[in-house]
Structure formats: C-alpha cells, structure tokens
Design a protein around this motif. Sequence first.
Motif, PDB file in Angstrom:
ATOM      1  N   ASN A  19      -6.648   5.035   3.740  1.00 41.57           N
ATOM      2  CA  ASN A  19      -6.332   5.168   2.327  1.00 41.57           C
ATOM      3  C   ASN A  19      -7.243   4.340   1.423  1.00 41.57           C
ATOM      4  O   ASN A  19      -7.301   4.560   0.231  1.00 41.57           O
ATOM      5  N   ASN A  31      -1.489   6.970  -0.093  1.00 43.87           N
ATOM      6  CA  ASN A  31      -1.308   5.564   0.288  1.00 43.87           C
ATOM      7  C   ASN A  31      -0.324   5.422   1.433  1.00 43.87           C
ATOM      8  O   ASN A  31       0.491   6.328   1.663  1.00 43.87           O
ATOM      9  N   GLY A  32      -0.370   4.284   2.086  1.00 42.93           N
ATOM     10  CA  GLY A  32       0.594   4.040   3.161  1.00 42.93           C
ATOM     11  C   GLY A  32       0.480   2.612   3.636  1.00 42.93           C
ATOM     12  O   GLY A  32      -0.377   1.855   3.166  1.00 42.93           O
ATOM     13  N   PRO A  33       1.348   2.216   4.569  1.00 44.41           N
ATOM     14  CA  PRO A  33       1.334   0.832   5.042  1.00 44.41           C
ATOM     15  C   PRO A  33       0.079   0.506   5.854  1.00 44.41           C
ATOM     16  O   PRO A  33      -0.602   1.410   6.349  1.00 44.41           O
ATOM     17  N   GLN A  60       8.262   2.725  -1.623  1.00 43.83           N
ATOM     18  CA  GLN A  60       7.147   1.787  -1.815  1.00 43.83           C
ATOM     19  C   GLN A  60       5.827   2.510  -2.095  1.00 43.83           C
ATOM     20  O   GLN A  60       5.058   2.085  -2.943  1.00 43.83           O
ATOM     21  N   TYR A  61       5.578   3.624  -1.380  1.00 39.34           N
ATOM     22  CA  TYR A  61       4.237   4.239  -1.449  1.00 39.34           C
ATOM     23  C   TYR A  61       4.208   5.585  -2.167  1.00 39.34           C
ATOM     24  O   TYR A  61       3.153   6.195  -2.283  1.00 39.34           O
ATOM     25  N   PHE A  65       3.259   9.999   1.205  1.00 39.79           N
ATOM     26  CA  PHE A  65       2.560   8.799   1.706  1.00 39.79           C
ATOM     27  C   PHE A  65       2.010   9.065   3.100  1.00 39.79           C
ATOM     28  O   PHE A  65       2.398  10.045   3.765  1.00 39.79           O
TER      29      PHE A  65
END
Length: 480
Positions: A19, A31-33, A60-61, A65
């Motif tokens: 990302n 997006n992502g962790p 969160q994302y 995501f």
Amino acid sequence: MIFILLIVLLVFIVYLNKNFYLKKNNAKYPNGPLVLPIIGSLYRVSFKTPHLSFKNLSQQYGKIFSIKMGCVETIVINDISILQKTFRDKPTIFQQRFWLPSFYNVGEYRDIVFSNGPYWREIKSILKNSLTKTKSRSMEDLFNSECSKAEQYIMKKIKENNNIVDMMKTTKRLLLNIMVKFLFNISFEYDDGSLSKEIFDFVKSYNLIFEYLAKQPGDFIPLLRPFDTHDKIAKEYSNLLKFFTPFIDETLKNIDKENPKCFLEYLLIEIERDPNSMIKPESIPHICFSIIVAGSDTTGTTLEWMILYLSNYPNIQEKLHCEINSSHHPTLKEKKNYPFLRAVINETLRISPPAPFALPHICSEDTIVSFNGHDYFFPKYTQIIPNLYGANRNENEFDDPNTFNPDRHPSSTASHVSYSSGPRSCPGENMADDILFVVSTRLYKYFKFERTTNQLYDEYGVLTKTLTPKDYLSKVTFRS
Ligand code: HEM
C-alpha cells in the motif's frame, strides 16, 4: 552486524507493504495493516471470529482495505453498495473462486461451490433453471409437508420434556430433510427411522470436514504445509460421499424423463440432452454434496437465529404472530401481504448472515474500482473477501446496526447482502426465502417460543460451518 540486519528487515517490511507504493494510473492499492515477513498481517485476524476482525479493520482502514494473509494478497470489501457495484459491474473479473490448496479435497473442483470456468457456468445454470421462481413455488407442498413432520416432532418433545425443546437440532434436521427431498425426492422420519444412523454418520463427517478445513495453516503460510491434514479431509470426504450412493442408484433406476420429480432427475436429463455436457456421472455426488451443504446449514441457521431473536424480544414475536394468525393460512403467492414477517426475515439475515464472509473470490485481471471519488487498484490474482457481516452492520448505512429491529425494513427491498452479489451470488436465494416464509408462517402461528433463562440469549454466536447461535434450548408452548 545486528544493525545491518535490522536495516535489511526494515527494507524488507517496507517492500512487503504494497500500500505504500503500488499504484495503477492514479488508483491506489487499498490501505491495510503493516505486513510482516512470513505471516503477513495475520496477527490482526482472530481465527475464531475473522468477520469481527475484518469489521474492526474496516473501521481503521476504510470500506475497502487490504490485508496480506500469510502469503495471500487479499482485499476485503465491507460495504453493500461497493460490493454490489464491484461484483455486478465487473462480473467476469470477479466471478472466479479463489482456490486455497485445501479446497481441492472437498469436491475436487467438480462441485458447484468451488468449481470455476465453463464447468461451473454449466452446473450453475442447470441449478438456477431448476430453481426458477415458478418451480420453486411448486415446492411449496414439499416445504409444507416437511414442516408438518417437524411440528409433530415438536409436539412430541413438548409432551416428553415439559415444553423444553432443542429447536436448533429440530431446524437443522428440518432443513436437511427439505434438501434431501429436493435433491432425491426421498423423505426421512425424525425419530429412529432406519436411515438415522446414515444421517448421523453423514452429519458427523460433514462437521469434521469443516473443522479440519479451518485448521490448514499451509493454506496461507507455505512453510507450515507439513502440518496440514489434507489426508484427513480427503478420508472424511470419501466416507461422506457413500451417503449419496443408494439415493443416486435409486433415482437412476426410477427416473421419469417426462416429469422430473427432483433436482437429480432434472440434472440427469439435462446432461443426457447435451452431447457437449462437461458434467460426468462421477461428478454427481460432488454436486449433490455442495447443494446440501450450501442450502441446509445456511437456511437452518437463519431459522435458529430468528427463534433466538424472537425469544429475546417477545413483543416482536407477538406482533409477528398477530400478522400471520388468521384462519386462512398464508401461501407463497401472498408473500407481499405479510410485510412484517418479511421484515423479520430480512432483519435476521442482515444482523446474522449465516455465511459472514461468503467464500473467497479471485480478481482475474488488474482492474480499478471507483467509488465515491476514490479509485482503488485491484491487482490480478488478489483474493477478494466480501465481508457480508461488516457490510450488513455498516454504521453509515444503518442506525444502531447491532440492534435487532425489523421496523428498519419499511419496504420490501432487502437491505442486506447476505446472499452476496453478482454472478457468483447464491443461486438458492428464492428457494431459501420461500422456505423461511413457509416455515415461519407455521412455526409462529402454532407455537410460542420463550427463553429458558432470564438472561437474553447471546447474539454474537460462534463461527463453525456458518455463523451460528451458541447452543440454546427453547420453552415451546402450543398456541391452541
Ligand atoms: C438463508 C439461506 C442462504 C444464504 C444466506 C446463502 C448465502 C450464500 C452465499 C453468501 C454464497 C456465496 C456467494 C459468493 O461466493 O459470493 C452462497 C453460495 C451458494 N449457495 Fe447459498 N445461501 C442460502 C441458501 C441456499 C440454498 C437453499 C441453496 C440451494 C439450492 C444454496 C445454494 C448455493 C450454492 C450452490 C452456492 C455456490 C454458488 C457459486 O459458487 O456460484 N444456498 N450462498
């Protein structure tokens, strides 16, 4: 030396985090962790409740995501409109199933649920044709007769057990019976019939297969493949297929080509009619298994959730009883005259979708998905997870999404995606809706369901083959 190693690891981690850099035209990879070597972002997913992890990650994302599950690049979609737009607008790109290595052991890609390509198109179209609205409506008698057997069983249990009935067991059995009758035109008795042992063995193997499937670490982390137990899955699966042999043989002997009485007869006629058919006789048990699995637990679990919610909220149960309690029994043709029942069914499916993240799809070409002014890049071969649970409980779409409230469905439009969307969506949607209608009109007319404790029954449930309620018993009273 340690410092250099740390720098190398850091560079590697940045490299893994797509990302940060992956773009096509101006579209950005969702997006992502943070992605770590080997495990990817699996440290953010609970294996007991992945649907809740996905829902939290989407807060969160964002609604779309990315998450690297071990070595598998994955994009999760958590919004009804985005899901419908993506799967319907780009049907060919998103219609293939993503194949995890362990899936092969269930159906060898010759069933409906896990197959792909022209074979899948052929078998899905046969199933859909056999389930067209009119044909499904003609199954009303089937649903009614199986339901009346279930009612007799409930009455018996009321007498034997002082009104305490295991409704979870009863609805599971009812749906298994309906699906077996639909497939083979064979009917089972509830108690001690000669087929009880076969059914018991079938359900045991079937539960074991899903337990094993959930414990194959090599699906995501190739280094762990030696710990996979594919042999156990394959063994249980071959045991399970034996259940179908007598029914298939019986149908082959008695087939009525002019007037097919069950799905299997219809399928055999279609295969014979088409000289180019890709469906071979050896595939038939796999196809039957996938329809039983896909149809019985999902619909049965929805009935279990409905009884649970209506026991937790007796006022809603009484309102429903008043709507259906007339001397004239509602028929499928009159569905539209029962808006509250339809709202209760839709709300149950919204809040507790039996298949909370459906089954994985694959993105078969690089593509861009645009939504609300944002362009998202979906690379070829990415696994796509439709998080139906997260989409159905999206705060932006529903007020107070975690509360069971049928009144939020004022119109007949279903506001949930529990059957998924696009060409891979559930072909049994109309049949399931009809079963839920017929069974509910009878159960809530004749019986009252109450909790056996003062506490509300748990509304989160557990993820097994489906998202199912934790075990509960019901106090059932016959309404004279
Ligand atoms: C309340 C009941 C049901 C629910 C919530 C449900 C939901 C679903 C979902 C979410 C999928 C996966 C879609 C995807 O991959 O995007 C699916 C697939 C499927 N369902 Fe259902 N289902 C239900 C009942 C039934 C019934 C009664 C049948 C039997 C005819 C059935 C047959 C299938 C089949 C064969 C597939 C695989 C389709 C494919 O891979 O192309 N389902 N269902």
